[in-house]
Design a protein around this motif. Sequence first.
Motif, short mmCIF file in Angstrom:
data_model
loop_
_atom_site.label_atom_id
_atom_site.label_comp_id
_atom_site.label_asym_id
_atom_site.label_seq_id
_atom_site.Cartn_x
_atom_site.Cartn_y
_atom_site.Cartn_z
N ILE A 35 0.86 -1.20 0.00
CA ILE A 35 0.00 0.00 0.00
C ILE A 35 0.89 1.24 0.00
CG2 ILE A 35 -1.60 1.35 1.43
CD1 ILE A 35 -2.73 -1.43 2.33
N ARG A 36 0.53 2.18 -0.87
CA ARG A 36 1.29 3.43 -0.96
C ARG A 36 0.68 4.46 -0.03
NH1 ARG A 36 4.93 5.86 -4.49
NH2 ARG A 36 4.36 8.06 -4.51
N LEU A 37 1.51 4.99 0.86
CA LEU A 37 1.02 6.02 1.79
C LEU A 37 1.22 7.41 1.19
CD1 LEU A 37 2.28 4.55 5.18
CD2 LEU A 37 -0.11 4.92 4.53
N ALA A 38 0.45 8.37 1.70
CA ALA A 38 0.54 9.73 1.16
C ALA A 38 1.77 10.47 1.68
CB ALA A 38 -0.73 10.50 1.53
N TRP A 39 2.46 9.90 2.68
CA TRP A 39 3.62 10.58 3.28
C TRP A 39 4.89 9.83 2.88
CZ3 TRP A 39 -0.69 8.71 5.83
CH2 TRP A 39 -1.65 9.67 6.15
N SER A 41 7.75 9.62 4.63
CA SER A 41 8.54 9.06 5.72
C SER A 41 7.77 9.16 7.03
CB SER A 41 9.84 9.85 5.87
OG SER A 41 9.52 11.18 6.27
N VAL A 42 8.29 8.43 8.02
CA VAL A 42 7.74 8.49 9.37
C VAL A 42 7.75 9.93 9.88
CG1 VAL A 42 8.34 7.89 11.76
CG2 VAL A 42 8.24 6.09 10.02
N GLU A 43 8.83 10.64 9.58
CA GLU A 43 8.95 12.03 10.06
C GLU A 43 7.90 12.92 9.40
OE1 GLU A 43 11.62 10.23 8.86
OE2 GLU A 43 12.16 9.67 10.94
N ALA A 44 7.70 12.72 8.09
CA ALA A 44 6.71 13.53 7.37
C ALA A 44 5.30 13.25 7.92
CB ALA A 44 6.77 13.24 5.87
N LEU A 45 5.05 11.99 8.24
CA LEU A 45 3.75 11.63 8.80
C LEU A 45 3.55 12.30 10.15
CD1 LEU A 45 1.12 10.07 9.07
CD2 LEU A 45 2.44 8.00 9.57
N ARG A 46 4.60 12.18 11.01
CA ARG A 46 4.47 12.81 12.35
C ARG A 46 4.26 14.33 12.22
NH1 ARG A 46 7.73 8.88 15.19
NH2 ARG A 46 6.24 7.81 16.56
N GLN A 55 -12.41 16.78 12.94
CA GLN A 55 -12.44 16.33 11.54
C GLN A 55 -11.03 16.25 10.94
OE1 GLN A 55 -15.37 15.23 9.87
NE2 GLN A 55 -13.69 14.36 8.68
N SER A 56 -10.18 17.21 11.26
CA SER A 56 -8.83 17.19 10.67
C SER A 56 -8.06 15.96 11.16
CB SER A 56 -8.07 18.48 11.00
OG SER A 56 -7.84 18.57 12.39
N PHE A 57 -8.33 15.54 12.39
CA PHE A 57 -7.73 14.30 12.89
C PHE A 57 -8.34 13.08 12.20
CE2 PHE A 57 -8.99 10.82 15.78
CZ PHE A 57 -7.79 10.12 15.77
N LEU A 58 -9.67 13.07 12.10
CA LEU A 58 -10.33 11.89 11.54
C LEU A 58 -9.87 11.62 10.10
CD1 LEU A 58 -13.96 12.45 12.94
CD2 LEU A 58 -12.38 10.63 13.63
N ASP A 59 -9.64 12.69 9.33
CA ASP A 59 -9.19 12.51 7.95
C ASP A 59 -7.90 11.70 7.91
OD1 ASP A 59 -11.34 14.01 7.13
OD2 ASP A 59 -10.20 15.87 6.87
N LEU A 60 -6.98 12.02 8.83
CA LEU A 60 -5.69 11.32 8.87
C LEU A 60 -5.84 9.91 9.46
CD1 LEU A 60 -2.48 13.22 9.60
CD2 LEU A 60 -2.69 10.89 10.38
N TYR A 61 -6.68 9.82 10.48
CA TYR A 61 -6.92 8.55 11.19
C TYR A 61 -7.46 7.49 10.20
CZ TYR A 61 -9.95 5.84 14.55
OH TYR A 61 -10.63 4.89 15.28
#
Length: 324
Positions: A35-39, A41-46, A55-61
């Motif tokens: 699966i391809r993630l939108a980020w 790296s781990v750092e970019a995700l954090r 809502q802004s959390f749920l979108d990422l969750y």
Amino acid sequence: MKEWLRTLPKAELHLHIEGTLEPELMFELAARNGIRLAWQSVEALRAAYDFDSLQSFLDLYYRGMSVLCTQQDFFELAMAYFERAHDDGVVHVELSFDPQPHLERGVTLQTILAGLESACDEARRRFDISSALIMSFLRDRPAQEAMAVLEQAAPWYDRLAAVGLDSAEVGNPPEKFTAVFERARALGLARIAHAGEEGPADYISGALDALDVCRIDHGVRCLEDEALVARLHSEQIPLTVCPLSNVYLKVFERLESHCLPALLDNGLCVTLNSDDPAYFGGGMLANFMACHEAFGWDEDAFRELSRNALEAAFIDDQRRERLL
Ligand code: HPA
Ligand code: ZN
């Protein structure tokens, strides 16, 4: 204080297992499942963990949980959480899971539940942590979809402690799910619901009246309605409050301005929980420590909060007595 809080036996009643997915495991599962993630790296995700609302959390969750595909994935997710919970001195956990986004991706209830149940069994063996499973419905999806999921869960009814209601609150009042919760009640399932996190105090009353819930997740906006506070007090309805979550999602600007002390002053049955620890700055111990620092609570205060949680838990009386 931190070491004392660690040794205090704690029960976690408000925990979304998908919200325990740490970035490292997210990337590992994404690679394993192609699966391809939108980020990148781990750092970019954090760095993307910068929420201005629920809502802004749920979108990422919801994007993050799309890496969970197999029974082994759900097992590893829950085991990683149990290991951290054990380090925090947690002795009982009630794990909520959100079947709808997984079912939509073709992941079956059997896959989800087999993975989570085997982790619960191993946590009991390895760490003496007891647990219960709560199947949550997404309130921003149609009630008919929740009803279909409830029917589909028939083989597992005896292994579900309760059904719950989560996701985007405002505009999705509890009454939308009256028929679903009525059906759950007829099936003998206990009921809980998120209410009064971002939504108004009315949604807490609505969850009690229309859904006949025995606990409220969050409930912090109850203070806007005096009659509701009196009711929560007289019925001693447990509130599963999540201090760090509320600050991360801007329900309160800072922990120092959180209404927790006021909830306690009103004699309400408050418990402390982590909600989505991978996203909101840590687990139970981090939440307890943050409250100690913000409110200056002493050992007696934390003993009472932990007792509230054990008394409100879906747990057999023998184990409750042993843990109290
Ligand atoms: N609120 C509502 N839905 C959720 C949350 C929350 O804090 N976490 C995961 N789903
Ligand atoms: Zn929650």
